[in-house]
Design a protein around this motif. Structure first.
Motif, PDB file in Angstrom:
ATOM      1  N   TYR A 188      38.756 -12.427 -36.147  1.00 49.86           N
ATOM      2  CA  TYR A 188      37.692 -11.643 -35.508  1.00 49.86           C
ATOM      3  C   TYR A 188      38.066 -10.174 -35.671  1.00 49.86           C
ATOM      4  CZ  TYR A 188      34.730  -9.699 -31.794  1.00 49.86           C
ATOM      5  OH  TYR A 188      33.817  -8.960 -31.079  1.00 49.86           O
ATOM      6  N   ILE A 189      37.159  -9.383 -36.226  1.00 52.78           N
ATOM      7  CA  ILE A 189      37.444  -7.975 -36.545  1.00 52.78           C
ATOM      8  C   ILE A 189      36.349  -7.117 -35.917  1.00 52.78           C
ATOM      9  CG2 ILE A 189      37.849  -6.292 -38.390  1.00 52.78           C
ATOM     10  CD1 ILE A 189      38.175  -8.805 -40.266  1.00 52.78           C
ATOM     11  N   ARG A 190      36.755  -6.158 -35.085  1.00 53.04           N
ATOM     12  CA  ARG A 190      35.767  -5.271 -34.469  1.00 53.04           C
ATOM     13  C   ARG A 190      36.075  -3.824 -34.810  1.00 53.04           C
ATOM     14  NH1 ARG A 190      35.470  -3.933 -28.217  1.00 53.04           N
ATOM     15  NH2 ARG A 190      36.680  -2.165 -28.986  1.00 53.04           N
ATOM     16  N   ASN A 191      35.045  -3.084 -35.222  1.00 48.83           N
ATOM     17  CA  ASN A 191      35.173  -1.647 -35.399  1.00 48.83           C
ATOM     18  C   ASN A 191      34.884  -0.980 -34.050  1.00 48.83           C
ATOM     19  OD1 ASN A 191      35.535   0.840 -36.640  1.00 48.83           O
ATOM     20  ND2 ASN A 191      34.175   0.372 -38.357  1.00 48.83           N
ATOM     21  N   THR A 192      35.420   0.207 -33.847  1.00 47.51           N
ATOM     22  CA  THR A 192      35.301   0.874 -32.544  1.00 47.51           C
ATOM     23  C   THR A 192      35.197   2.371 -32.755  1.00 47.51           C
ATOM     24  OG1 THR A 192      36.795  -0.815 -31.668  1.00 47.51           O
ATOM     25  CG2 THR A 192      36.410   1.119 -30.276  1.00 47.51           C
ATOM     26  N   GLU A 193      34.244   3.002 -32.068  1.00 55.07           N
ATOM     27  CA  GLU A 193      34.137   4.463 -32.118  1.00 55.07           C
ATOM     28  C   GLU A 193      35.147   5.032 -31.129  1.00 55.07           C
ATOM     29  OE1 GLU A 193      31.552   2.393 -31.300  1.00 55.07           O
ATOM     30  OE2 GLU A 193      29.925   2.692 -32.728  1.00 55.07           O
ATOM     31  N   ASN A 194      36.283   5.479 -31.658  1.00 53.77           N
ATOM     32  CA  ASN A 194      37.434   5.827 -30.813  1.00 53.77           C
ATOM     33  C   ASN A 194      37.916   7.235 -31.163  1.00 53.77           C
ATOM     34  OD1 ASN A 194      39.801   4.021 -29.203  1.00 53.77           O
ATOM     35  ND2 ASN A 194      40.536   5.855 -30.204  1.00 53.77           N
ATOM     36  N   PRO A 195      37.376   8.285 -30.524  1.00 53.48           N
ATOM     37  CA  PRO A 195      37.693   9.668 -30.941  1.00 53.48           C
ATOM     38  C   PRO A 195      39.123  10.074 -30.599  1.00 53.48           C
ATOM     39  CG  PRO A 195      36.454   9.675 -28.905  1.00 53.48           C
ATOM     40  CD  PRO A 195      36.493   8.233 -29.364  1.00 53.48           C
ATOM     41  N   VAL A 196      39.672  10.976 -31.415  1.00 52.68           N
ATOM     42  CA  VAL A 196      41.015  11.508 -31.121  1.00 52.68           C
ATOM     43  C   VAL A 196      41.020  13.028 -30.967  1.00 52.68           C
ATOM     44  CG1 VAL A 196      42.209   9.595 -32.228  1.00 52.68           C
ATOM     45  CG2 VAL A 196      41.711  11.631 -33.557  1.00 52.68           C
TER      46      VAL A 196
END
Ligand code: FE2
Length: 493
Positions: free
Chosen positions: A51-59
């Motif tokens: 199971y692979i999930r992309n995520t909008e994860n700002p740095v």
């Protein structure tokens, strides 16, 4: 649980009250491997894959207003085999991510700002935002491909190790849009892109060996903002929807999205290897659609399911500053009112008929991919917390009888897109699991859930505890283990 912290990425985010930088959307900076997982229930032995999930994860502290679609790409994976599971998460080292790491600051404006404040030229349809590759994720030719909704380069990673394999070499000049489709039967990847210059849209096919074998214009009357495509056994379906950048403001560098309800929604139906002259255009009621479900051929008709928006440009949410309230409404399904809907295109008469299949607010669907392009009986949708881009549960539809079943994830528990996973040796279409990550704000942790697709109302058959609480995220996919090992024989999983 055995946890190995591999790396912590430097960030410049300041403390914030932003609703999509806090709570279940609090970003992660640690990259972790975990095995010997803590499990509530028992991991079934008849599930094999990732199971692979992309995520909008700002740095980086944003230049101006933050929009959750701006975040950098972080992949979270859960690998299953022989009744065991292991977890990994990694950022995708896009060119934009690396440049901002080197600069120690944000270099590109997000989509909720005037793009002219960007410090460097960008990518894709808008041309001034960062290609963060944080929108969708698919697996094709044995490798992960991450994509960006306004068209970007496409990044490949190894699905088992999350090793970064760089930019996809066949990416066309105008990039690839968020939702390429993989036809599991043929191994082909179907994709489209869009741009601000004629012919404004292209469609392409990449074969099972990852070679670009077809690329053709699907012209629209001007710049458009399609988000997704669909396919049947013999055709691909591209879209021209009446919601797009105001053409009078574009030459002034302003990207103001307007809805034109006086225009129809137009569907381009093109043979899989067709060219412009082969396109059949069909008109339908005006709307905007983020995501399609399955499509198939039946007699003279092509049938397409997706999520029809009743209110594509909703008013801002009350009780907050106007810019924030508008952004919140734009990503709130209960504001744009997305309904499971069916379009039927008659190839003989050229007419379209359409109808809602369910009055509830639903989106982000899935179905058994072994039936992609062919008639399927079951589909699975998600529903959200009103006012928020947070997945609160799933609904299963029997499209033959009209019955449906629902599972809520629970108070302050928010999931991801939940693809259908066929059980090993499955005997029929819904013999398998729905899989999702859940961020539980009351327990301050995250879990991976497996839900029996034949009986979703019974709740998860197992809950695997993650080593850290992860940010809420959106698009996800399932990669079948035996297929992956056939395409990458040196990987053992
Ligand atoms: Fe999407």
């Amino acid at each position: 649980m055995k946890v190995t912290r591999k790396h912590t990425v430097a960030h410049t985010l300041k403390p914030s009250q932003h609703p999509y930088l806090t709570g279940p959307w609090t970003p992660n900076f640690d990259e972790i491997d975990a095995e010997d997982m803590t499990v509530i229930g028992t991991i079934p032995a008849d599930i094999d894959g990732i199971y692979i999930r992309n995520t909008e994860n700002p740095v980086q502290e944003p230049l101006g207003n933050y929009h959750p679609f701006d975040g950098d790409a972080m992949l979270h994976t859960m690998t299953f085999r022989d009744g065991k599971a292991s977890y990994k998460n990694r950022f995708v080292r896009t060119r934009g991510f690396v440049a901002e790491q080197e600069a120690g600051e944000a270099l590109w404006a997000g989509i909720a700002n005037d793009p002219r404040i960007s410090k460097r030229p960008g990518w894709g349809a808008q041309g001034s935002v960062k290609d963060s590759s944080s929108t969708d994720v698919v697996v094709h030719a044995g490798k992960i491909l991450t994509t960006f909704w306004q068209c970007g380069e496409g990044y490949r990673l190894d699905p088992y190790t999350l090793e970064q394999l760089g930019i996809e070499s066949w990416t066309p000049q105008d990039g690839i849009s968020a939702h390429p489709k993989v036809d599991e039967r043929t191994g082909e990847l179907l994709f489209f892109n869009y741009s601000k210059h004629p012919p404004y849209q292209h469609y392409g096919v990449v074969d099972k060996h990852n070679k670009l074998v077809h690329y053709t214009p699907v012209p629209t009357p001007g710049p458009r903002l399609p988000h997704d495509m669909a396919f049947t056994e013999h055709y691909s379906i591209l879209i021209d929807m009446p919601l797009f950048w105001d053409p009078e403001l574009l030459p002034k560098g302003r990207h103001h999205v307007r809805y034109y309800p006086e225009l129809p929604t137009r569907f381009a139906i093109i043979p899989r290897y067709g060219v412009e002259a082969d396109i059949r255009w069909f008109e339908a009621d005006p709307t905007y659609v983020l995501h399609w479900n399955n499509a198939y051929e039946e007699g003279d008709e092509i049938i397409l399911d997706g999520y029809f928006q009743e209110q594509p440009t909703p008013p801002p949410l009350h009780g907050m500053p106007p810019v924030l309230g508008q952004m919140m409404a734009n990503i709130d399904e209960h504001s744009f009112q997305s309904r499971l809907h069916r379009w039927r295109f008659n190839l003989k008469t050229g007419t379209t008929t359409e109808q809602h299949l369910d009055p509830r607010t639903l989106e982000f669907g899935s179905f058994n991919q072994q039936y992609a392009g062919r008639k399927a009986r079951y589909s699975y949708s998600t529903f959200t917390k009103p006012g928020w881009f947070l997945f609160a549960g799933v609904v299963k539809h029997d499209l033959q009888t009209g019955e449906s079943w629902q599972l809520a994830f629970g108070d302050e528990r928010y999931g991801s897109e939940a693809p259908f996973v066929p059980r090993i040796n499955a005997v029929d279409e819904d013999d398998g699991y729905l899989v999702t990550f859940v961020t539980d704000m009351q327990q301050d942790r995250s879990e991976c859930l497996l839900i029996d697709a034949k009986n979703i109302e019974a709740g998860p058959v197992c809950r695997i505890i993650l080593p850290h609480r992860i940010s809420s995220g959106t698009h996800a996919t399932w990669a079948d283990g035996p297929s992956l090992r056939r395409s990458t024989p040196r990987q053992t999983g």
